[in-house]
Scaffold this active site. Structure first.
Site, mmCIF file in Angstrom:
data_model
loop_
_atom_site.group_PDB
_atom_site.id
_atom_site.type_symbol
_atom_site.label_atom_id
_atom_site.label_comp_id
_atom_site.label_asym_id
_atom_site.label_seq_id
_atom_site.Cartn_x
_atom_site.Cartn_y
_atom_site.Cartn_z
ATOM 1 N N GLY A 143 -8.742 -13.819 28.674
ATOM 2 C CA GLY A 143 -8.634 -14.856 29.939
ATOM 3 C C GLY A 143 -9.830 -15.871 29.592
ATOM 4 N N ASP A 144 -9.659 -17.008 30.240
ATOM 5 C CA ASP A 144 -10.633 -18.174 30.325
ATOM 6 C C ASP A 144 -10.535 -18.873 28.962
ATOM 7 O OD1 ASP A 144 -11.274 -17.443 33.051
ATOM 8 O OD2 ASP A 144 -12.790 -15.978 32.190
ATOM 9 N N GLY A 180 -8.848 -21.357 28.084
ATOM 10 C CA GLY A 180 -8.731 -22.773 28.381
ATOM 11 C C GLY A 180 -7.164 -23.081 28.829
ATOM 12 N N LYS A 181 -6.274 -22.175 29.267
ATOM 13 C CA LYS A 181 -5.002 -22.243 29.513
ATOM 14 C C LYS A 181 -4.814 -23.372 30.491
ATOM 15 C CE LYS A 181 -4.934 -18.226 31.258
ATOM 16 N NZ LYS A 181 -6.131 -17.615 30.844
ATOM 17 N N GLY A 189 -8.565 -18.428 37.191
ATOM 18 C CA GLY A 189 -9.292 -19.650 37.579
ATOM 19 C C GLY A 189 -9.160 -20.676 36.430
ATOM 20 N N HIS A 190 -8.169 -21.581 36.696
ATOM 21 C CA HIS A 190 -7.798 -22.524 35.799
ATOM 22 C C HIS A 190 -8.484 -23.731 35.766
ATOM 23 C CE1 HIS A 190 -4.057 -19.898 34.722
ATOM 24 N NE2 HIS A 190 -4.882 -19.112 34.695
ATOM 25 N N THR A 196 -12.105 -8.984 40.438
ATOM 26 C CA THR A 196 -12.617 -10.250 41.038
ATOM 27 C C THR A 196 -12.726 -9.920 42.398
ATOM 28 O OG1 THR A 196 -10.358 -10.909 41.000
ATOM 29 C CG2 THR A 196 -11.533 -11.919 39.232
ATOM 30 N N GLN A 251 -4.695 -14.870 32.986
ATOM 31 C CA GLN A 251 -5.382 -14.026 32.407
ATOM 32 C C GLN A 251 -5.169 -13.945 30.908
ATOM 33 O OE1 GLN A 251 -3.691 -12.446 35.574
ATOM 34 N NE2 GLN A 251 -5.570 -13.576 36.627
ATOM 35 N N THR A 272 -6.369 -6.213 34.085
ATOM 36 C CA THR A 272 -5.771 -6.445 35.337
ATOM 37 C C THR A 272 -4.526 -5.625 35.552
ATOM 38 O OG1 THR A 272 -5.435 -8.232 36.961
ATOM 39 C CG2 THR A 272 -4.535 -8.650 34.812
ATOM 40 N N SER A 292 -14.848 -19.174 36.625
ATOM 41 C CA SER A 292 -14.347 -20.422 37.511
ATOM 42 C C SER A 292 -14.062 -19.683 38.704
ATOM 43 C CB SER A 292 -12.885 -20.879 36.791
ATOM 44 O OG SER A 292 -13.020 -20.848 35.470
ATOM 45 N N GLY A 352 -18.035 -17.120 39.118
ATOM 46 C CA GLY A 352 -19.251 -17.671 39.040
ATOM 47 C C GLY A 352 -20.186 -16.643 37.994
ATOM 48 N N PRO A 379 -21.762 -14.613 34.817
ATOM 49 C CA PRO A 379 -21.858 -15.203 33.580
ATOM 50 C C PRO A 379 -20.981 -14.001 32.606
ATOM 51 C CG PRO A 379 -23.720 -13.746 34.348
ATOM 52 C CD PRO A 379 -22.786 -13.980 35.282
ATOM 53 N N LYS A 399 -12.269 -24.923 22.352
ATOM 54 C CA LYS A 399 -13.699 -24.876 22.518
ATOM 55 C C LYS A 399 -14.350 -24.848 21.179
ATOM 56 C CE LYS A 399 -15.527 -23.432 26.482
ATOM 57 N NZ LYS A 399 -15.804 -23.092 27.749
HETATM 58 P P1 GDP Z 1 -8.264 -20.721 32.124
HETATM 59 O O1 GDP Z 1 -8.613 -19.704 32.878
HETATM 60 O O2 GDP Z 1 -7.765 -20.110 30.665
HETATM 61 O O3 GDP Z 1 -7.735 -21.924 32.509
HETATM 62 O O4 GDP Z 1 -9.912 -21.026 31.372
HETATM 63 P P2 GDP Z 1 -11.008 -21.446 32.414
HETATM 64 O O5 GDP Z 1 -10.835 -22.838 32.929
HETATM 65 O O6 GDP Z 1 -11.409 -20.388 33.167
HETATM 66 O O7 GDP Z 1 -12.247 -21.643 31.204
HETATM 67 C C1 GDP Z 1 -11.867 -22.821 30.293
HETATM 68 C C2 GDP Z 1 -13.131 -23.747 30.461
HETATM 69 O O8 GDP Z 1 -13.679 -24.124 29.372
HETATM 70 C C3 GDP Z 1 -12.986 -24.734 31.322
HETATM 71 O O9 GDP Z 1 -14.272 -25.085 32.121
HETATM 72 C C4 GDP Z 1 -12.504 -25.779 30.719
HETATM 73 O O10 GDP Z 1 -12.837 -27.142 31.482
HETATM 74 C C5 GDP Z 1 -13.378 -25.916 29.414
HETATM 75 N N1 GDP Z 1 -12.839 -26.185 28.167
HETATM 76 C C6 GDP Z 1 -11.533 -26.205 27.722
HETATM 77 N N2 GDP Z 1 -11.469 -26.653 26.525
HETATM 78 C C7 GDP Z 1 -12.673 -26.832 26.125
HETATM 79 C C8 GDP Z 1 -13.017 -27.358 24.825
HETATM 80 O O11 GDP Z 1 -12.247 -27.705 24.112
HETATM 81 N N3 GDP Z 1 -14.391 -27.553 24.780
HETATM 82 C C9 GDP Z 1 -15.278 -27.371 25.742
HETATM 83 N N4 GDP Z 1 -16.704 -27.695 25.308
HETATM 84 N N5 GDP Z 1 -14.794 -26.773 26.817
HETATM 85 C C10 GDP Z 1 -13.692 -26.548 27.076
HETATM 86 P P1 IMO Z 2 -7.674 -16.398 33.991
HETATM 87 O O1 IMO Z 2 -6.324 -16.787 34.422
HETATM 88 C C1 IMO Z 2 -10.830 -13.690 32.988
HETATM 89 C C2 IMO Z 2 -10.813 -9.800 34.733
HETATM 90 C C3 IMO Z 2 -11.612 -9.426 35.858
HETATM 91 C C4 IMO Z 2 -11.926 -7.918 35.586
HETATM 92 C C5 IMO Z 2 -10.591 -7.392 35.293
HETATM 93 C C6 IMO Z 2 -9.694 -7.024 36.669
HETATM 94 O O2 IMO Z 2 -8.692 -17.482 34.525
HETATM 95 O O3 IMO Z 2 -7.796 -16.470 32.579
HETATM 96 P P2 IMO Z 2 -8.821 -8.036 38.658
HETATM 97 O O4 IMO Z 2 -9.585 -8.883 39.901
HETATM 98 O O5 IMO Z 2 -7.722 -8.862 37.963
HETATM 99 O O6 IMO Z 2 -8.347 -6.835 39.276
HETATM 100 O O7 IMO Z 2 -10.101 -7.674 37.724
HETATM 101 O O8 IMO Z 2 -9.711 -8.594 34.899
HETATM 102 N N1 IMO Z 2 -9.926 -10.860 35.139
HETATM 103 C C7 IMO Z 2 -10.122 -12.057 34.591
HETATM 104 N N2 IMO Z 2 -10.885 -12.290 33.506
HETATM 105 N N3 IMO Z 2 -9.876 -14.618 33.246
HETATM 106 C C8 IMO Z 2 -9.158 -14.207 34.427
HETATM 107 O O9 IMO Z 2 -8.292 -15.211 34.573
HETATM 108 C C9 IMO Z 2 -9.309 -12.977 35.029
HETATM 109 N N4 IMO Z 2 -8.360 -12.374 35.853
HETATM 110 C C10 IMO Z 2 -8.916 -11.325 36.105
HETATM 111 O O10 IMO Z 2 -12.843 -9.942 35.376
HETATM 112 O O11 IMO Z 2 -12.673 -7.630 34.363
HETATM 113 MG MG MG Z 3 -10.250 -18.951 34.054
#
Ligand code: GDP
Ligand code: IMO
Ligand code: MG
Length: 424
Positions: free
Chosen positions: A12-13, A15-16, A40-41, A129, A224, A239, A299, A302, A304, A331
């Protein structure tokens, strides 16, 4: 141009949100198929930052239709809040959001149960979460879930809530009296929102079928990532939904021939929030550096994020499981300035070298990464306007990922902004 699927290939996270926002302009409809408000996108548009939990990231493009499919677990109150927040910031959402009547609701008591279950796990907690996701899917599979369409009928809604209170009595009875959920209050909370909700309900599977027949283009937005998938992820630290390609089909009710191109989103390194094995995790200064440079803080919660080197064993596996056509590598700029970058190309499991993750989580927590070391690059990634602009070492890093996984990198993200993107 065909439809396109965007899926996370790590934990997850990746950069979707940024990629879905970027691609949305070329599609008519953006559809979420699984997960819930645990997602959290983040989308950065100039000085504005939007974090979307339930609403597809296509919402920032005027006129695009945003779908929440039956596979999503719907926190209705979070959805209304997100809609209000967007309207307050000048984004018109009226008439643009459609929600499947088959989507299961995250009930207020699911969040309580999520917290109770985490507490009961003690040191073995999953680090959820606490958005009620696991308990909502548990009820769906357990055949006592409440669907969005149910809220429009007094009798059905009241019966289903009563049934659930009966089934969950043993949990509710353990709560302090002032925290115990109440049947009438739960019922009234939904009745109060019924009229507002009526504008959103839609037979999504039928709507998508008609749209496809009418020549509309659909972008499917995963939440995710593959390693959090309930079947193919690092169980039980996952998840509760299918975050992989099958989730798109079952979560929206479309046929597989409509999926189109499958694009996997990958961070240039590895992160994870919550518990569970993470073979390439860096618990040292380099890990801290990645966290600060990459602003790796959740996102949604909060928290780390744990950081480490890219794991190509897991990435190759994710490419295979999803039948990925191409990769958006995100990234890359965060790795700027490192003298050495390590890449995990195998696992040592008690002396045996493997190139695919073991099926058992017990085994997975004992694997030792086998690394190759690559030189870092001197030229900052941020300034690059094309793949050819990249330093030779950066190009070698991309090539290593492509060769190992067998998937082409078609998009390179060099920063969070829309225009910090290279594609071919
Ligand atoms: P998602 O859940 O997959 O949509 O990703 P998140 O939004 O949770 O986390 C991705 C984070 O990286 C966000 O804060 C974006 O603004 C940031 N981000 C996306 N692409 C880049 C990149 O190429 N470089 C940097 N430095 N940040 C990026
Ligand atoms: P996006 O769409 C990163 C993780 C939680 C935990 C596990 C189970 O932003 O990439 P849950 O609340 O789903 O039962 O938690 O999954 N988790 C994520 N980690 N990005 C996410 O979504 C996540 N959604 C759930 O941190 O480890
Ligand atoms: Mg996210």
């Amino acid at each position: 141009m065909t439809n396109r699927v965007v899926l996370g290939l790590q934990w997850g996270d990746e950069g979707k949100g940024k990629i879905v926002d970027l691609l949305s302009k070329d599609f008519d409809i953006v559809a979420r198929c699984q997960g819930g408000a645990n997602a959290g996108h983040t989308v950065k548009v100039g000085d504005n930052k939007f974090i979307l939990h339930l609403i597809p990231s296509g919402i920032l493009h005027p006129g695009k239709i945003c779908i929440i499919g039956n596979g999503v677990v719907l926190d209705l109150f979070q959805l209304f809040k997100e809609m209000r927040d967007l309207e307050d910031r000048g984004i018109k959402v009226g008439g643009r959001i459609m929600v499947s009547g088959r989507a299961h609701l995250v009930m207020p008591y699911h969040k309580i149960i999520d917290a109770v279950m985490e507490e009961a796990r003690g040191d073995a907690l999953l680090g959820t979460t606490k958005r009620g996701i696991g308990p909502a899917y548990l009820d769906k599979i357990g055949r006592c879930g409440i669907q969005f369409a149910d809220i429009f009928d007094d009798h059905v809604l009241r019966c289903k809530i009563k049934e659930n209170f009966e089934l969950k009595k043993h949990i509710f009875d353990r709560l302090p009296a002032d925290q115990r959920p109440n049947i009438e209050l739960t019922f009234e909370t939904f009745v109060a929102k019924r009229e507002e909700a009526r504008a959103l309900i839609c037979d999504v599977a039928e709507f998508l079928d008609e749209s496809i027949r009418g020549g509309k283009k659909i972008l499917f937005e995963g939440a995710q990532g593959t390693l959090l998938d309930v079947d193919f992820g690092t169980y039980p630290f996952i998840t509760s939904s299918n975050t992989t390609i099958g989730g798109v089909l079952t979560g929206l009710g479309i046929g597989c021939k409509h999926l189109g191109r499958i694009t996997g989103i990958v961070k240039a390194y590895q992160t994870r929030v919550g518990s569970g094995p993470f073979p390439t995790e860096l618990l040292d200064e380099t890990g801290n550096r990645l966290r600060e440079q990459g602003n790796e803080y959740g996102s949604t919660t909060g928290r780390p994020r744990r950081c480490g080197w890219i794991d190509l064993v897991l990435l190759k596996y994710a490419v295979r499981i999803n039948g990925v056509d191409d990769i958006a590598l995100m990234k890359m700029d965060v790795l700027d300035g490192l003298d050495e970058i390590k890449v995990c190309v195998g696992y040592n499991f008690f002396g045996k070298i493997c190139d695919t993750p073991p099926q058992s989580n017990f085994h997975f927590k004992h694997v030792e990464p086998v690394y190759v070391s690559m030189p870092g690059w001197k030229k900052p990634i941020g300034g690059a306007k094309s793949f050819a602009d990249l330093d030779a070492n950066a190009q070698a890093y991309l090539k290593k990922i492509e060769e190992f996984t067998g998937a082409k990198i078609s998009i390179l993200s060099t920063g969070p902004e829309r225009d910090q993107t290279i594609s071919n």
